[in-house]
Structures are given as structure tokens and as C-alpha cells.
Design an enzyme around this catalytic site. Structure first.
Site, PDB file in Angstrom:
ATOM      1  N   HIS A   1       0.822  -1.209   0.000  1.00 12.14           N
ATOM      2  CA  HIS A   1       0.000   0.000   0.000  1.00 12.14           C
ATOM      3  C   HIS A   1       0.859   1.263   0.000  1.00 12.14           C
ATOM      4  O   HIS A   1       0.434   2.309  -0.496  1.00 12.14           O
ATOM      5  CB  HIS A   1      -0.929   0.008   1.207  1.00 12.14           C
ATOM      6  CG  HIS A   1      -2.100  -0.908   1.056  1.00 12.14           C
ATOM      7  ND1 HIS A   1      -3.180  -0.893   1.915  1.00 12.14           N
ATOM      8  CD2 HIS A   1      -2.383  -1.866   0.128  1.00 12.14           C
ATOM      9  CE1 HIS A   1      -4.063  -1.808   1.533  1.00 12.14           C
ATOM     10  NE2 HIS A   1      -3.586  -2.418   0.461  1.00 12.14           N
TER      11      HIS A   1
ATOM     12  N   HIS B   1      -1.037 -13.374  -0.530  1.00  9.78           N
ATOM     13  CA  HIS B   1      -2.392 -13.499   0.022  1.00  9.78           C
ATOM     14  C   HIS B   1      -2.585 -14.879   0.649  1.00  9.78           C
ATOM     15  O   HIS B   1      -3.482 -15.083   1.464  1.00  9.78           O
ATOM     16  CB  HIS B   1      -3.443 -13.282  -1.073  1.00  9.78           C
ATOM     17  CG  HIS B   1      -3.522 -11.858  -1.548  1.00  9.78           C
ATOM     18  ND1 HIS B   1      -3.931 -11.517  -2.822  1.00  9.78           N
ATOM     19  CD2 HIS B   1      -3.247 -10.681  -0.926  1.00  9.78           C
ATOM     20  CE1 HIS B   1      -3.905 -10.201  -2.961  1.00  9.78           C
ATOM     21  NE2 HIS B   1      -3.502  -9.677  -1.826  1.00  9.78           N
TER      22      HIS B   1
END
Length: 650
Positions: free
Chosen positions: A137, A390
Site C-alpha cells: 500500500h 495473500h
């Protein structure tokens, strides 16, 4: 008897299929990798930059990091393309197989390949999972296209295609396959393609489309501070160098988002907290919100400490100096404490991402900044390789008391975009302890149903599928194929499905053979996920190669990198540098929360080699090294900020 890592790894991979007893040799990569300093470029689609003030602080929007090319690394630059695009028209249309047929259904690939199986990483904890999202991010953010009125584009509503699908090239919903036991076969799953340079007029219509990165590609803690002056100013209190907070029940929290319905769950109860942060994704999931709160509080901890050392400094100086320290500490943690778990310390050393530290060189600079290397985010890294992790996500988050006994658990899917849960009772502190005490899932081809069936479900029974999104996002960006990526990394290039033996487990090869007509059609996201890991790392050779290239560029193309001492005006002193290098993730936990104990290696589970200790023995930064004694030398340094460097954007 305690089983060793290699024994457990072989046990898991034998049981769950990411191994093959007939492998010819261990997977490996060439060191150094051939794409380490590849000549990659990025279009600059943001504001024109032509004149740079000579300042000791990095800009918010990335401008003027490179003085000769001041637009390099700015927000709204495009992602870098390592491989030739696979758009079916070479411009923007979604890829097709070599025969012209549609690519395999992304949801069906998810169902058949990326199942939910309970596996545990015997070393990494949940913090080791969540921190990877903090890094991504910081460096990367796509923006989905909007409709003609500038509103959210809807291509699939309540499982049915909308009229936008017929006319809008940004619509790419996924049709649910016949064998789906969660969603109604024949219905649709929403997917909107990302904005590109071509669609905002940055390049002509006949050029290939490249997606825009809405944040800077630098590791500059933009998730805390924002990526523009406007965003940053909205986060500041303008008192004592602090970021703004609000106090509820005796604890400080981020301020309320201006438009909570845009970033938080729309069906939530009115009045629930919805945080404002440097990145709008701050509320996305529970543990991410916890870490974002920690980082905000740690900035204020540093600013307050600097104020005590230098009470004469004004708010702007305190803010900028605190920001520079926070950025430096996080860069150090990322490279020397966190990334070695994913990439392998030896691989990072061999490719000069890091250098071996000793007591003798702890104060020394690393002066290999390269002004010719274009800063940017490689789309194959952001959209394929890094999304592999993930797999580390745990579907249920454990809450722990200070003594590490159980305090309950939180289901991940019940609190997407609803940070209110962390403010209830003592949940915040219990989640902080749980972050470091709970094991992450193992890095393998298996993904919890909390992200493959219930992602962002809100008040509905089921939600989206993150693995489906990962696959179709790679196609949206026209990523080169798995075969192309292996060739670029100078790895063996499979020409037939039989050639995949020793690279990918045999049971997965059978599925790939049924789904793809030829090895050349395999998506990079899919093939890279299924590879057997390179020993000492948590990735196969293709993804490992790509990530090493990314994080080499991230460091070497950043003029403000914390270890760079070429320009003494912007660099830390040797003593300051040594103190920064001593700060760890455990330090941030101790200084930003009410917990009193933690294990020294805060990305690892508790073990005899990593026992819980008092925060009193965890190292802290020595802010007295930033004392401004008002010497003429310091004042002369400050005066240089009036100088400027002007250059045309190249």
C-alpha cells in the site's frame, strides 16, 4: 521432539501437492538476476515538474527525487512493464489464448487450483502476513475506472450483467462457472478494469495502455502521510509536528474520514468510526487498521520526542524531521528485518538489495544511488508476485491477553471496512498481541475461504473472490505470460506441460493441462503461485526473480534512501544512521501501545529462540542525536534550502 523446518516443509508439500518426488533438481535462480537493473520506463502523467527546491526533505508526491528528471517517481506515473504486453489487440483488449479462444475462467481456476486447506507457517506470525500489505500500500495503488458521469462503474449488479457491459471497455465481469457451489452458475462477479495513461490522454489511442499508480513508487510511508500536499495537510494537527488524532475512551484514534460511505461498509451502523489515513484503504481489514493506528501513534511519539530535545523547533520542522525518521526506520525494517523472510537473506545479499552488517560498519553509508535508474513499480511484481502472499492470510484472527492466553477470535469477513471492532473494550491491545502470537498460514497454493468466498461481503451471505480478482487483474494489465517471465529471468522455459515437472507439482500440472491449451497460455499469476519454492525463500524462482528486481530498484533509484550519504545535506549523520539501524518492529509495538512485553523478532512466532521479553530491553531510537545546538554549521545547512535546481522533465 521438534521437527526441523525442512522436514515440516517436505511433509506439507508432499501432503498438499506443491512438491513432486520426481523433481530433477532444486529450484534456484541465477545470482545476480539478469533483470536487476533492467532499462524500464514509466510515463509521467501527473503535474509537469520543471524546477526543484533544494530541500533536505522528500516531497509528498515524489517530485524532485531525481534532480535531472524531476517528474520521475511522481504520483500518477504508470506502472513499469517488464514483459511485452499480452493484450489481444496489443493495446488494451483482454488477452486471449494463442488460438484466439478466451482465457480460462478466472473463478474456475480459483476453485480448482486455490483451495482452502489449513496450513501453518512455522516461523512467520500474522504480523508477518499483514506487514506485506503495509509495504504494498505504501508503493502501489490502482484506481478503477468510473462511468461517464464520474461515478462508480457498475458492470454486474446482484449477479446480473448491466448495460454498461455492452458499451464500456472497462467492464470485465467474471461469469460464474457451472461447478461453483457458492455462487449461482451463470451469474456474474463484478470486475472493473483500472484507469490507464491512454484513457486520460497521457498517450495516444494507438499506444499500449499502461495502468496508473496513484501513489509514489518510493518506500516513503505514503500510507501514513498521503501522496500529495493536500492529503498530508488534511492529516496533520499542525501542533508539535503531530498527525491529527481523536480521543475516545481515553485512547487516541485516527480522525474520521470525510466521506465514510466511500471507504467503509455502507451497511454499517451510523456513527461508527471510519478512519482517515494517508491511504484510503486504511479500513480494509482489521489487522491493517491496527497497524495503521500503530504507525500514526509512532509518528507522534517521534515528533513529541524531538520536541523535547528541540523545544525551539516549529511545527513544520518537527513534522518533517519526524517523518524523515519514520520513513528511514520503516525502510530499515522492511529490508533488513522483513523482506529476508520472503526473499531470503542470501538472495538479497547476492543481488545487493542489502549489505552484510557488522559492528564495524554500522555507521557507514551505502552510496550506490543510481540517478539513471528510473524509479517505479514493476507491474509483474505488484500484480502477480506480491499478490501470491495473500496465501499467508488467516481467516480468523486470535485475540490474546498480555500473558498470551486466549481472549477470543474475530472472523475476518465480518469486519471488512468496519474498524469499529478494534475500539471495543480491550480488543485493540488483544489484537496487537495476537498479531505477534498467531502463526500465519503457510506460503503455498491454498487460500482461506474468508478471501475466496467472503471477501467484502458486508451484510450478505457471500462475497467476492480475491484469487479470481488476482487472476483477472493480471489480464486487465496485459501481463506477459508465465513462460515469458521465466525467459526474462533466464530460467528454464517450459515448452510442454511435461516440461513443468520439477517446477510445479504433478497434480497441479494435470489441472493446468485441462484449463490451458498450451503452456504458453498460462497466466503469470497462476504459474508463479504453483512453483516449488527456492530454498531459503517463500517464493518460486519466477516470482522471486521479479521481486528482487523490484526491491533493488526501490532502494537504488531513491535519492533520499536512508543509507545514502552522498549528499550530506539530506543524509543522516553516521551516529543517527547507526541508531536508526537498531530500531526494530518490536520497538514500534512497544512505543505505540500499552503492551509491556514482546518477542524481539516481531515478525516471528514465539519460540525458545524468540522468547517474550520486557519492552524495557527492546532497543529505542536515540533522539538526542537530533539535538540542534544552534551552531553556525546547522544554520548554514538550513540556508541552503533557498537554493533551487531547475531542469526540464525528460
Amino acid at each position: 521432539m521438534v521437527m526441523g523446518f525442512a522436514v515440516l516443509y517436505n511433509l506439507f508439500t508432499t501432503l498438499f501437492g506443491n512438491n513432486d518426488s520426481s523433481t530433477a533438481s532444486e529450484p534456484s535462480i541465477p545470482n545476480p538476476i539478469p533483470i536487476l537493473d533492467a532499462n524500464l520506463t514509466a510515463s509521467v502523467c501527473g503535474q509537469e515538474v520543471s524546477c526543484c527546491p533544494y530541500t533536505r526533505y522528500r516531497s509528498l508526491d515524489g517530485s524532485c527525487n531525481n534532480l535531472e528528471n524531476p517528474g520521475w517517481g511522481t504520483t500518477k506515473s504508470t506502472y513499469m512493464r517488464l514483459l511485452e504486453n499480452r493484450y489481444s489487440d496489443s493495446i488494451f483488449k483482454l488477452p486471449r489464448m494463442d488460438t484466439g479462444d478466451n482465457m480460462p475462467n478466472a473463478r474456475e481456476l480459483s476453485i480448482r487450483l486455490f483451495k482452502d486447506k489449513i496450513t501453518y507457517d512455522i516461523e512467520l506470525n500474522v504480523n508477518g502476513m499483514q506487514w506485506g500489505q503495509v509495504i504494498t500500500h505504501d508503493m502501489s495503488k490502482l484506481e478503477e475506472a468510473t462511468d461517464a458521469a464520474g461515478q462508480t462503474l457498475v458492470c454486474c449488479r446482484n449477479g446480473k450483467l448491466t448495460s454498461e457491459v455492452l458499451t464500456n471497455e472497462f467492464c470485465a465481469p467474471v461469469i460464474v462457472p457451472y461447478n461453483d457451489r457458492v455462487h449461482r452458475p451463470g451469474s456474474c462477479l463484478e470486475f472493473v478494469r483500472a484507469d490507464t495513461d491512454r484513457h486520460i490522454g497521457c498517450v495516444s489511442d494507438d499506444q499500449e495502455a499502461n495502468q496508473l499508480n496513484m501513489v509514489t513508487p518510493f518506500m516513503d510511508s505514503s500510507m501514513i502521510y498521503g501522496s500529495t500536499d493536500e492529503e498530508s495537510n488534511a492529516l496533520r494537527s499542525f501542533e508539535n509536528g503531530n498527525l491529527e488524532t481523536v480521543t475516545r475512551r481515553g485512547r487516541e484514534w485516527p480522525p474520521q474520514a470525510q466521506d465514510p460511505e466511500e471507504t467503509c461498509e455502507g451497511d454499517a451502523l451510523p456513527g461508527e468510526p471510519c478512519y482517515k489515513g494517508g491511504d484510503t484503504r486504511i479500513n480494509q481489514n482489521t489487522e491493517l487498521s491496527v497497524l495503521q493506528v500503530l504507525l500514526l501513534l509512532w509518528h507522534n511519539f517521534i515528533a513529541d520526542g524531538l520536541s523535547e530535545v528541540n523545544p525551539q523547533w516549529d511545527d513544520q520542522t518537527l513534522f518533517q524531521e519526524a517523518r524523515s525518521i519514520v520513513v528511514a526506520v520503516l525502510q530499515n525494517i522492511n529490508y533488513y528485518e522483513y523482506l529476508p523472510y520472503l526473499l531470503g537473506e542470501k538472495n538479497m545479499l547476492d543481488n545487493k538489495l542489502i549489505y552484510r552488517r557488522t559492528p564495524a560498519n554500522i555507521r557507514e553509508y551505502i552510496n550506490d544511488y543510481d540517478p539513471i535508474l528510473v524509479p517505479g513499480v514493476i507491474m509483474e511484481s505488484a500484480t502477480a508476485a506480491l499478490r501470491y502472499f495473500h496465501t499467508l492470510i488467516q481467516g480468523y484472527l486470535l485475540k490474546k491477553f498480555e500473558d498470551r492466553s486466549d481472549a477470543g477470535e474475530i472472523r475476518l469477513s465480518e469486519w471488512y471496512n468496519r474498524p469499529v471492532v478494534i475500539e471495543r473494550n480491550n480488543t485493540f491491545d488483544q489484537l496487537v498481541v495476537g498479531l505477534t502470537a498467531q502463526s500465519a498460514s503457510a506460503t503455498d497454493p491454498f487460500f482461506t475461504v474468508e478471501v475466496t468466498e467472503y471477501l467484502f461481503r458486508g451484510m450478505k451471505k457471500v462475497g467476492r473472490d480475491l484469487r479470481t480478482v488476482d487472476v483477472i487483474r493480471g489480464r486487465d494489465m496485459g501481463l506477459g505470460s508465465y513462460q515469458q517471465a521465466r525467459a526474462a529471468c533466464n530460467l528454464t522455459v517450459p515448452r510442454t506441460f511435461e516440461d513443468l515437472r520439477g517446477i510445479i507439482g504433478s497434480n497441479f500440472i494435470k489441472i493446468l493441462r485441462r484449463q490451458y491449451q498450451d503452456v504458453s497460455n498460462i497466466d503469470l499469476t497462476v504459474g508463479g503461485t504453483l512453483e516449488i519454492h527456492v530454498p531459503g525463500s517463500r517464493a518460486g524462482p519466477t516470482f522471486l526473480c521479479i521481486m528482487l528486481a523490484q526491491f533493488y530498484r526501490t532502494r537504488v533509484a531513491d535519492r533520499f534512501w536512508f543509507e545514502n550519504g552522498i549528499d550530506e545535506y539530506i543524509s543522516f549523520t553516521p551516529d543517527q544512521l547507526a541508531s536508526i539501524r537498531g530500531v526494530t518492529m518490536a520497538s514500534i509495538f512497544c512505543e505505540s501501545t500499552d503492551i509491556g512485553t514482546i518477542q524481539p523478532a516481531a515478525f516471528e512466532v514465539i519460540s525458545p529462540d524468540n522468547p517474550v521479553v520486557s519492552c524495557d530491553v527492546i532497543p529505542s531510537i536515540d533522539l538526542t542525536l537530533w539535538r540542534d545546538d544552534g551552531t553556525e554549521e546547522y544554520e548554514a545547512q538550513q540556508d541552503q534550502s533557498a537554493k533551487g535546481v531547475c531542469a526540464g522533465r525528460k
